[in-house]
Design an enzyme around this catalytic site. Structure first.
Site, PDB file in Angstrom:
ATOM      1  N   TYR A 273       0.661  -1.106  -0.095  1.00  0.00           N
ATOM      2  CA  TYR A 273       0.518  -0.103   0.021  1.00  0.00           C
ATOM      3  C   TYR A 273       0.745   1.637   0.130  1.00  0.00           C
ATOM      4  O   TYR A 273       0.928   2.031  -0.988  1.00  0.00           O
ATOM      5  CB  TYR A 273      -0.837  -0.312   1.429  1.00  0.00           C
ATOM      6  CG  TYR A 273      -1.825   1.525   0.643  1.00  0.00           C
ATOM      7  CD1 TYR A 273      -2.967   1.325   0.757  1.00  0.00           C
ATOM      8  CD2 TYR A 273      -1.248   2.201   2.331  1.00  0.00           C
ATOM      9  CE1 TYR A 273      -3.927   2.396   1.054  1.00  0.00           C
ATOM     10  CE2 TYR A 273      -2.630   3.695   2.074  1.00  0.00           C
ATOM     11  CZ  TYR A 273      -3.630   3.265   1.529  1.00  0.00           C
ATOM     12  OH  TYR A 273      -3.932   4.338   1.093  1.00  0.00           O
TER      13      TYR A 273
ATOM     14  N   LYS B 243       1.356   4.190  -3.014  1.00  0.00           N
ATOM     15  CA  LYS B 243       0.911   5.099  -3.388  1.00  0.00           C
ATOM     16  C   LYS B 243       2.284   6.593  -3.270  1.00  0.00           C
ATOM     17  O   LYS B 243       1.598   7.539  -3.528  1.00  0.00           O
ATOM     18  CB  LYS B 243       0.316   5.766  -2.009  1.00  0.00           C
ATOM     19  CG  LYS B 243      -1.251   4.628  -1.845  1.00  0.00           C
ATOM     20  CD  LYS B 243      -2.550   5.120  -2.863  1.00  0.00           C
ATOM     21  CE  LYS B 243      -4.140   4.560  -2.564  1.00  0.00           C
ATOM     22  NZ  LYS B 243      -4.283   5.152  -3.909  1.00  0.00           N
TER      23      LYS B 243
END
Length: 269
Positions: A168, A172
């Site tokens: 994650y 990002k």
């Protein structure tokens, strides 16, 4: 012809809030994986006075799906914005799926919508404050800029070691890097591309993460504004970024995190 605003993840908390604002200035095309939620969201928007709403079921990791979405947008009018809010958080999938949705999906969307972008078009990619917690000088940087490269997911799996949280955060950061990397290509069409990094936001996804990760509470306790953000506080920034008032902003990220990243050193102590 009408200005068309395409919102992926359009049934989520941020997607709905964005649609409610931008829908006042043009046509809204919502995209999501769940048709029932799309119908429900359209009905909600109509009750709020946003009546020119269309929807399409889309898996953003499927190039044919995204191509069909771009064609639908083109048929509705002039592409004003493509706002990619679709994404998975660490508790919503394994590391591979997080990489596929957050990075490969972003790559596919930008690839297809660049083809129909024109002067005044704006791409807004939703990143996260998590992307600012990863050093921008690691061995992964060049990899992250090219999510459509062969064996990309396999390469990322080795880097994340199969850990959803690592996937994650890197995904990002990847969104931030992709936006910087693609600014030139979008600029050649008179278009802009930006990212927006929310902090802890009061959405169903945000609440799910907060309930399962103690670190989220620690971050919130060290946020200068001492509260969560609301979906509308993301939507108003998106509304500005796609407006003429932001006409010289491209290739960069806007943090909307209540000051969390500015205060990050205190969290780490």
């Amino acid at each position: 012809m009408s200005n068309v605003h395409v919102i992926t993840g359009g049934t989520g908390g941020m997607g709905k809030a964005i649609a409610e604002l931008v829908g006042k200035t043009g046509t809204v095309l919502l995209a999501d994986v769940n048709k029932d939620r799309l119908i429900q969201t359209k009905d909600e928007l109509v009750t709020k006075g946003v009546e020119d709403v269309h929807y399409q079921t889309v898996d953003i990791t499927d190039a044919e799906n995204v191509r069909a979405l771009a064609e639908k947008a083109k048929s509705l009018g002039t592409l004003k914005s493509i706002i990619n809010t679709a994404g998975l958080s660490p508790t919503m999938g394994d590391s591979k799926r997080i990489t596929e949705v957050n990075l490969v999906g972003t790559g596919i969307i930008l690839d297809e919508f660049l083809k129909i972008a024109g002067p005044g078009t704006v791409a807004v990619c939703i990143s996260s404050m998590s992307g600012h917690m990863v050093p921008k000088d690691g061995p992964y940087v060049e990899v992250l800029k090219n999510p459509l490269a062969p064996n990309f997911v396999e390469t990322m799996e080795k880097m994340t070691q199969g850990i959803p949280g690592a996937a994650y955060s890197l995904s990002k950061l990847g969104v931030l890097l992709i936006v910087e990397h693609q600014a030139w290509a979008w600029g050649q069409k008179g278009a802009r591309i930006v990212s927006l990094s929310p902090g802890t936001i009061n959405t169903p996804m945000g609440r799910q993460e907060a309930s399962q990760q103690e670190q989220m509470k620690v971050m919130l306790d060290h946020t200068p504004l001492l509260r969560e953000g609301e979906p509308k506080e993301i939507a108003t920034v998106v509304e500005f970024l796609i407006s003429e008032g932001a006409s010289y902003i491209t290739g960069t990220d806007i943090r909307v995190d209540g000051g969390t990243i500015a205060n990050i050193d205190k969290v780490r102590q």
